[in-house]
Design a protein around this motif. Structure first.
Motif, PDB file in Angstrom:
ATOM      1  N   ASP A 174       0.842  -1.187   0.000  1.00 24.12           N
ATOM      2  CA  ASP A 174       0.000   0.000   0.000  1.00 24.12           C
ATOM      3  C   ASP A 174       0.880   1.241   0.000  1.00 24.12           C
ATOM      4  O   ASP A 174       2.023   1.216   0.444  1.00 24.12           O
ATOM      5  CB  ASP A 174      -0.942   0.019   1.204  1.00 24.12           C
ATOM      6  CG  ASP A 174      -0.200  -0.037   2.533  1.00 24.12           C
ATOM      7  OD1 ASP A 174       0.906  -0.619   2.566  1.00 24.12           O
ATOM      8  OD2 ASP A 174      -0.728   0.479   3.526  1.00 24.12           O
ATOM      9  N   ARG A 206       1.265   4.969   1.422  1.00 23.13           N
ATOM     10  CA  ARG A 206       0.791   5.700   2.594  1.00 23.13           C
ATOM     11  C   ARG A 206       1.269   7.153   2.568  1.00 23.13           C
ATOM     12  O   ARG A 206       2.233   7.497   1.883  1.00 23.13           O
ATOM     13  CB  ARG A 206       1.303   5.037   3.872  1.00 23.13           C
ATOM     14  CG  ARG A 206       1.005   3.548   3.978  1.00 23.13           C
ATOM     15  CD  ARG A 206       1.761   2.941   5.155  1.00 23.13           C
ATOM     16  NE  ARG A 206       1.677   1.489   5.162  1.00 23.13           N
ATOM     17  CZ  ARG A 206       2.473   0.706   5.900  1.00 23.13           C
ATOM     18  NH1 ARG A 206       3.409   1.252   6.677  1.00 23.13           N
ATOM     19  NH2 ARG A 206       2.335  -0.613   5.852  1.00 23.13           N
ATOM     20  N   GLU A 207       0.613   7.971   3.332  1.00 25.78           N
ATOM     21  CA  GLU A 207       1.020   9.360   3.476  1.00 25.78           C
ATOM     22  C   GLU A 207       2.456   9.433   3.990  1.00 25.78           C
ATOM     23  O   GLU A 207       2.836   8.722   4.917  1.00 25.78           O
ATOM     24  CB  GLU A 207       0.086  10.085   4.443  1.00 25.78           C
ATOM     25  CG  GLU A 207       0.438  11.549   4.639  1.00 25.78           C
ATOM     26  CD  GLU A 207      -0.542  12.273   5.536  1.00 25.78           C
ATOM     27  OE1 GLU A 207      -0.237  13.426   5.923  1.00 25.78           O
ATOM     28  OE2 GLU A 207      -1.621  11.702   5.854  1.00 25.78           O
ATOM     29  N   ASP A 258       5.147   8.576   2.319  1.00 22.65           N
ATOM     30  CA  ASP A 258       6.049   7.640   1.642  1.00 22.65           C
ATOM     31  C   ASP A 258       6.841   8.329   0.534  1.00 22.65           C
ATOM     32  O   ASP A 258       6.480   9.399   0.037  1.00 22.65           O
ATOM     33  CB  ASP A 258       5.249   6.498   0.994  1.00 22.65           C
ATOM     34  CG  ASP A 258       4.738   5.484   1.998  1.00 22.65           C
ATOM     35  OD1 ASP A 258       5.143   5.539   3.175  1.00 22.65           O
ATOM     36  OD2 ASP A 258       3.917   4.625   1.596  1.00 22.65           O
ATOM     37  N   ARG A 294      -2.582  10.568  -2.336  1.00 24.56           N
ATOM     38  CA  ARG A 294      -2.057   9.716  -1.266  1.00 24.56           C
ATOM     39  C   ARG A 294      -1.042  10.458  -0.400  1.00 24.56           C
ATOM     40  O   ARG A 294      -0.474   9.878   0.501  1.00 24.56           O
ATOM     41  CB  ARG A 294      -1.458   8.452  -1.881  1.00 24.56           C
ATOM     42  CG  ARG A 294      -2.561   7.493  -2.338  1.00 24.56           C
ATOM     43  CD  ARG A 294      -2.153   6.586  -3.481  1.00 24.56           C
ATOM     44  NE  ARG A 294      -3.268   5.731  -3.865  1.00 24.56           N
ATOM     45  CZ  ARG A 294      -4.294   6.134  -4.618  1.00 24.56           C
ATOM     46  NH1 ARG A 294      -4.344   7.381  -5.071  1.00 24.56           N
ATOM     47  NH2 ARG A 294      -5.284   5.306  -4.924  1.00 24.56           N
ATOM     48  N   GLU A 308       9.325  -2.749  -0.708  1.00 26.20           N
ATOM     49  CA  GLU A 308       9.161  -1.906   0.472  1.00 26.20           C
ATOM     50  C   GLU A 308      10.504  -1.856   1.194  1.00 26.20           C
ATOM     51  O   GLU A 308      11.142  -2.897   1.393  1.00 26.20           O
ATOM     52  CB  GLU A 308       8.080  -2.485   1.383  1.00 26.20           C
ATOM     53  CG  GLU A 308       7.750  -1.645   2.595  1.00 26.20           C
ATOM     54  CD  GLU A 308       6.634  -2.257   3.433  1.00 26.20           C
ATOM     55  OE1 GLU A 308       6.171  -1.600   4.383  1.00 26.20           O
ATOM     56  OE2 GLU A 308       6.250  -3.416   3.155  1.00 26.20           O
TER      57      GLU A 308
END
Length: 285
Positions: free
Chosen positions: A156, A158-159, A161, A202, A256
């Motif tokens: 995902d 995310r804020e 990133d 995002r 990630e």
């Protein structure tokens, strides 16, 4: 570039817990050399040796060599400051672009204001998700493509990133001459305005890609229009990182990681050369 083993970093509890078995570091920066691929809009990289071994020899036989380099701040792997792009005469936050540049340097949003990035990084390997080795020249990566990639990678966004977009175009760097990577005639894949809004919604801190200008360049049009730069730099205050080397981290299927980037404190500059890193726990042997 290949991953490098490093010793376990420091005392932070999260790092000790997450990376306690050691780390692998993927170097995401491109080498700088004369004749390298670059945007035609910026001064090229140049390197000379004005002082060579033997030009001066000390009494004990010692000698030293020293270099001179010059380059535009948007040459090689680099990060764009918010002062890089204006729209209708305004920078991010409504700053007057003309007034801001008086005196020969940016008085607001200079490269020295870009804080070092030590954040969660996400690689979206778009061609892998589409079943391709690389996106076609001039292909626009759509929000549907980004959704599909995130879903298939089970990651995902995310804020806060840093999101790195692999198009596969990076494999052309240093292959077939600089013109192939710059891709003026062929076009270059990347996101368009819609993809930039996908990232902005995002609230990512920064976005980067493996191409010369981050966003989609249609065949024959070069850098004539860059709507994603407007959306991210001017409207949303999202940094852009260009000319990344994402091949090794993609080949390792690392989606990630800890993203590390530290710009040079170039006061009043519109960007800075960088050497970003993707740090991930070392795989168990």
């Amino acid at each position: 570039m290949r991953a490098t083993d490093l010793a376990t970093p420091g005392t932070d509890a999260w790092l000790d817990r997450t990376l306690g078995g050691g780390v692998e570091v993927f170097d995401l920066g491109r080498p700088l050399y004369r004749g390298m691929p670059q945007s035609p809009n910026h001064p090229p990289y140049w390197h000379t040796l004005p002082r060579r071994h033997g030009d001066a020899v000390r009494a004990d036989g010692g000698s030293a060599a020293a270099d001179h380099i010059s380059l535009g701040t948007h040459v090689g792997t680099h990060v764009d400051a918010f002062s890089h792009v204006s729209h209708d005469g305004r920078l991010f936050g409504g700053v007057d672009a003309v007034e801001n540049q008086r005196g020969g340097a940016m008085t607001a949003h200079g490269a020295e204001t870009i804080e070092p990035m030590f954040r969660r990084g996400v690689l979206l390997d778009v061609p892998a998700a589409l079943g391709l080795a690389a996106c076609e020249p001039g292909y626009e990566i759509t929000p549907d493509d980004l959704d599909l990639t995130a879903r298939r990678q089970r990651v995902d966004v995310r804020e806060g990133d840093v999101v790195l977009l692999r198009s596969g175009w990076g494999a052309r760097f240093g292959r077939g001459g600089p013109a192939e990577y710059v891709g003026h005639d062929s076009g270059v894949p990347g996101i368009g305005e819609a993809g930039a809004h996908w990232l902005a919604e995002r609230r990512v801190h920064a976005a980067g890609a493996d191409t010369i200008a981050f966003e989609c360049l249609p065949p024959g049009r070069g850098h004539s229009l860059l709507p994603a730069h407007r959306v991210l730099l001017v409207e949303h205050g999202t940094y852009i990182i260009e000319t990344l080397d994402l091949e090794a981290v993609a080949a390792a299927a690392v989606h990630e990681f800890l993203f590390v980037l530290s710009p040079l404190k170039l006061v009043g500059a519109t960007g800075s050369p960088v050497r970003p890193l993707a740090v991930t726990p070392k795989a168990a042997s």
